[in-house]
Design a protein around this motif. Sequence first.
Motif, PDB file in Angstrom:
ATOM      1  N   LYS A   8       3.715  -0.007   1.386  1.00 34.70           N
ATOM      2  CA  LYS A   8       3.880  -1.437   1.145  1.00 34.70           C
ATOM      3  C   LYS A   8       4.571  -2.046   2.347  1.00 34.70           C
ATOM      4  CE  LYS A   8       6.041  -1.359  -2.912  1.00 34.70           C
ATOM      5  NZ  LYS A   8       6.672  -1.899  -4.130  1.00 34.70           N
ATOM      6  N   SER A  12       8.348  -6.290   1.122  1.00 37.93           N
ATOM      7  CA  SER A  12       8.226  -6.173  -0.327  1.00 37.93           C
ATOM      8  C   SER A  12       9.538  -5.681  -0.928  1.00 37.93           C
ATOM      9  CB  SER A  12       7.121  -5.185  -0.695  1.00 37.93           C
ATOM     10  OG  SER A  12       5.877  -5.648  -0.269  1.00 37.93           O
ATOM     11  N   CYS A  19       2.591  -7.515  -4.946  1.00 39.66           N
ATOM     12  CA  CYS A  19       2.520  -6.642  -3.782  1.00 39.66           C
ATOM     13  C   CYS A  19       1.188  -5.896  -3.733  1.00 39.66           C
ATOM     14  CB  CYS A  19       3.632  -5.594  -3.831  1.00 39.66           C
ATOM     15  SG  CYS A  19       5.275  -6.270  -3.637  1.00 39.66           S
TER      16      CYS A  19
END
Length: 61
Positions: A8, A12, A19
Motif C-alpha cells: 500500500k 495509507s 485504499c
Amino acid sequence: MAELAWFKSSHSTNEDAACIEVAETPGVVHVRDSKDKSGPQLAFEPAAWKAFVDFAATAEV
C-alpha cells in the motif's frame, strides 16, 4: 504462479477505508482493494499504470 508481493502507499493508514494495494510483476501491475484481498483484481501494462498515476498526481480534487 508465485504469490504476489502486495504493498500500500506510504500515505495509507489503517483508518483509511479507501485504499488499494499494488503488486508488480514483469510486464503487469496488479491492483486490488485492500479491504477485499480475495476479491477481483485489475491488471495494467506498466505504461498504462504510469500514465494513470501521473494523471492522478496532477488532478485537481
